[in-house]
Design a protein around this motif. Structure first.
Motif, short mmCIF file in Angstrom:
data_model
loop_
_atom_site.label_atom_id
_atom_site.label_comp_id
_atom_site.label_asym_id
_atom_site.label_seq_id
_atom_site.Cartn_x
_atom_site.Cartn_y
_atom_site.Cartn_z
N ASN A 24 2.14 3.34 6.15
CA ASN A 24 1.80 1.99 5.71
C ASN A 24 2.98 1.03 5.84
O ASN A 24 2.81 -0.13 6.20
N CYS A 81 -1.45 2.42 -5.46
CA CYS A 81 -0.63 1.61 -4.56
C CYS A 81 0.17 0.59 -5.38
O CYS A 81 -0.25 0.18 -6.46
N HIS A 111 0.82 -1.21 0.00
CA HIS A 111 0.00 0.00 0.00
C HIS A 111 0.85 1.27 0.00
O HIS A 111 0.38 2.35 0.37
N CYS A 157 -7.72 -0.93 -1.10
CA CYS A 157 -7.71 -0.21 0.18
C CYS A 157 -8.42 1.13 0.07
O CYS A 157 -8.64 1.80 1.07
#
Lengths: 400, 400
Positions: free
Chosen positions: B323, A263, A246, A258
């Protein structure tokens, strides 16, 4: 360190270290253990006797020896007797296995999982059914000492709940608790993120042995990451660290599961590859990814272009990780094995352009040495961690 | 652990732990040390006596006490007597300081550095000159126990050489060796990446106290990163880890000093901000960044747009790091302090859009608590690490 450790603590530590040696290194002679562990012969003999008496290891004469004199006994893990249950839950499959001390798969069951919203009852029911089948087949003198499960999602360190897993349609799923309750083994089923466990497995038994700074990239429908830095798994504040899939590499790019755009997972995952190859809508999964890589090898232009494009984004993502982590090794697993093999030139080219020279010049790129079972073996290692930490106490509880 | 540690090793460990307590925590009563370190009163008394005899700490009656009975003595570091030399080399400035045990700046010198190719002789000459001035002013009973330098570039762990520092025009510079040779203190000057040291300083004395997962983002001309994960600094295979400024966030974007395009540093660094605000060509540096943030606050539309754009990329970069690392805290230092304060809305908005909910929901964003001296204090902490590890031996060598 409040005071020196007690004799009992030292003994426990040494038993743990010796068992870990033979679990990870396989059959090892007493002489080698003596030199590797830096302990004297009589201590090694005493520790080995304790572990042998408990039925965790066995001592044998070596199969062959070239030296003169009395050969050193070989210590081997009791793989057939002491085992764990390992579960691996992927987008398209569910695997359960009985794995013996030393990392030997003794028994294995696999089922197809249909895509769609996550059905806890279906998954747990299937895996527990497999576990019962395998447990029924064991001999009475065997002992189950742990259980672990790999899952492609974010696992909360605190309570083991799956917090997010967009590709699995799962949010806030108490997977470990349910597996533990239904199995009723007397100890909990530990749950870990699949890529994290794969990183540990690769470090324990794959190309990463001895490697302190390793990144494992796991391709399924999405892209998972497991990062080992300074010898330890990166967990982060609450256990969600390593979600490198991500990381946004293409702002405004493809929509990711997500919710964000561009990503790494959205640009490199299964859907991007299938769409670019003009095959989206057909069945996905590992076979579909393999088919595209094969088609590209046979000259299919659409497949070649798709692979090249996806390889380019993968290379950019790896370059970023190289700058951020200065890893010694990056390992590609799951569908990324095929993808990397099919697009290695693009990946390497991007790393050369985008990564700092100092950080990439000693970098090694590898495909997972343990193949399709890397995440499963990671779940097994998670399950073994209890007995490896305190061999005699955990075994005593398991057999009582 | 081959056998239990010896009495001598335990004593050394405890002396180290006690000195670290008062170095980081400031004056502490014996009673509090007893409870915090989990040792009994007589052991604390013996350790304190040893450190007092060596002149590393001093015991005093507390200034005030509300309890009845005999008050517990307060142990304080001998800040005026025991010190290190700390150097901070930035794109536009060079700082040298004498920092006392406990983190007190006792003396400080600063010079402007002209931009351009790195001139080792100029930098070393200036800093060594400052150091000699400060050393001449010390009393005879004081003792220098270490020296450290912060540098905005990649430092090889193996040999301390600056391997790359595009914003400094430096490649393969043996900075530590030259500083050590010219200073002739009898021990080497340790060199570290400025953002890495800033992360350690923030964790030691800033908002990061007690924080195990922290990312420090240091803005100078470029963007440096220092990552603490699981309580330890991320170094990577050869020490170049944490170069988050060279994470590509905008493929095909602005050309970066490293040669790649669209690095976080290229999109967020000084040049991007000045260009977007229509001020490129005027003098750069921290004052120029501050001036844009101030102008934006006063309604200057070009400055506002520049700040908003740069804040957007900064937010994307931070979201990626959230992340990847699941940090507890992200700290903005150097010019990023002003930039973050001026563009907090953009940064936060991007994090909300781009970062996984589970990884961001407990995240805290802060500006450096130590201000302009964060990297300098990091260099001081690096310098103190030797005496903190083995107080009596290092002091004995320093005074012999």
């Amino acid at each position: 360190m409040r005071a020196g450790p007690s004799q009992e603590e030292i003994r426990r530590h040494n038993l743990s270290a010796l068992l870990r040696h033979v679990h990870l290194g396989g059959p090892t002679s007493r002489a080698e253990l003596t030199s590797r562990m830096g302990l004297n012969r009589s201590t090694i003999m005493a520790l080995t006797s304790d572990l042998t008496a408990a039925g965790l290891v066995r001592e044998e004469l070596p199969r062959e020896t070239r030296r003169a004199g009395r050969p050193s006994l070989v210590v081997r893990p009791e793989s057939a007797r002491v085992y764990v249950l390992a579960f691996d839950i992927g987008v398209d499959r569910m695997v359960a296995a009985r794995v013996g001390l030393g990392g030997v798969i003794l028994d294995r069951r696999e089922a197809v999982r249909r895509r769609g919203p996550f059905d806890l009852e279906e998954v747990v029911g299937t895996l527990v059914g497999f576990a019962r089948q395998m447990l029924r087949k064991t001999r009475p003198d065997t002992v189950c000492v742990g259980a672990g499960a790999a899952f492609p999602g974010g696992v909360c360190r605190e309570d083991g709940v799956i917090r997010f897993a967009p590709n699995m349609g799962a949010t806030d799923v108490p997977l470990g608790r349910e597996l533990s309750r239904r199995l009723g083994l007397g100890f909990p089923v530990e749950v870990g993120n699949d890529a994290n466990l794969a990183a540990l497995a690769e470090q324990a038994r794959g190309f990463g042995v001895g490697c302190q700074d390793l990144i494992f990239l796991q391709g399924d429908v999405g892209i998972g990451g497991g990062v080992i830095t300074g010898g330890r798994l990166l967990g982060g504040h609450e256990g969600y660290g390593g979600e490198v899939g991500h990381m946004v590499v293409n702002p405004g790019g493809r929509v990711c599961s997500c919710g964000a755009k561009g990503c790494l997972e959205a640009e490199v995952g299964e859907r991007a590859l299938l769409e670019l190859a003009g095959r989206y809508g057909s069945q996905g999964g590992r076979d579909a990814v393999r088919a595209i890589v094969e088609a590209a090898g046979l000259g299919d232009r659409a497949a070649q272009k798709a692979l090249s494009r996806v390889g380019d984004w993968l290379g950019l993502g790896v370059a970023n990780l190289v700058n951020i982590f200065n890893p010694e090794m990056v390992v590609f697993g799951g569908t990324l094995r095929e993808l990397y093999l099919g697009a290695a030139a693009q990946v390497r080219s991007r790393i050369t352009t985008e990564a700092l020279a100092a950080s990439r010049e000693t970098l090694r790129l590898r495909t997972s040495a343990l193949g399709e079972d890397t995440t499963l073996m990671g779940a097994a290692e998670l399950a073994f961690s209890r007995i490896l930490a305190d061999p005699l106490a955990v075994l005593a509880r398991a057999t009582s």
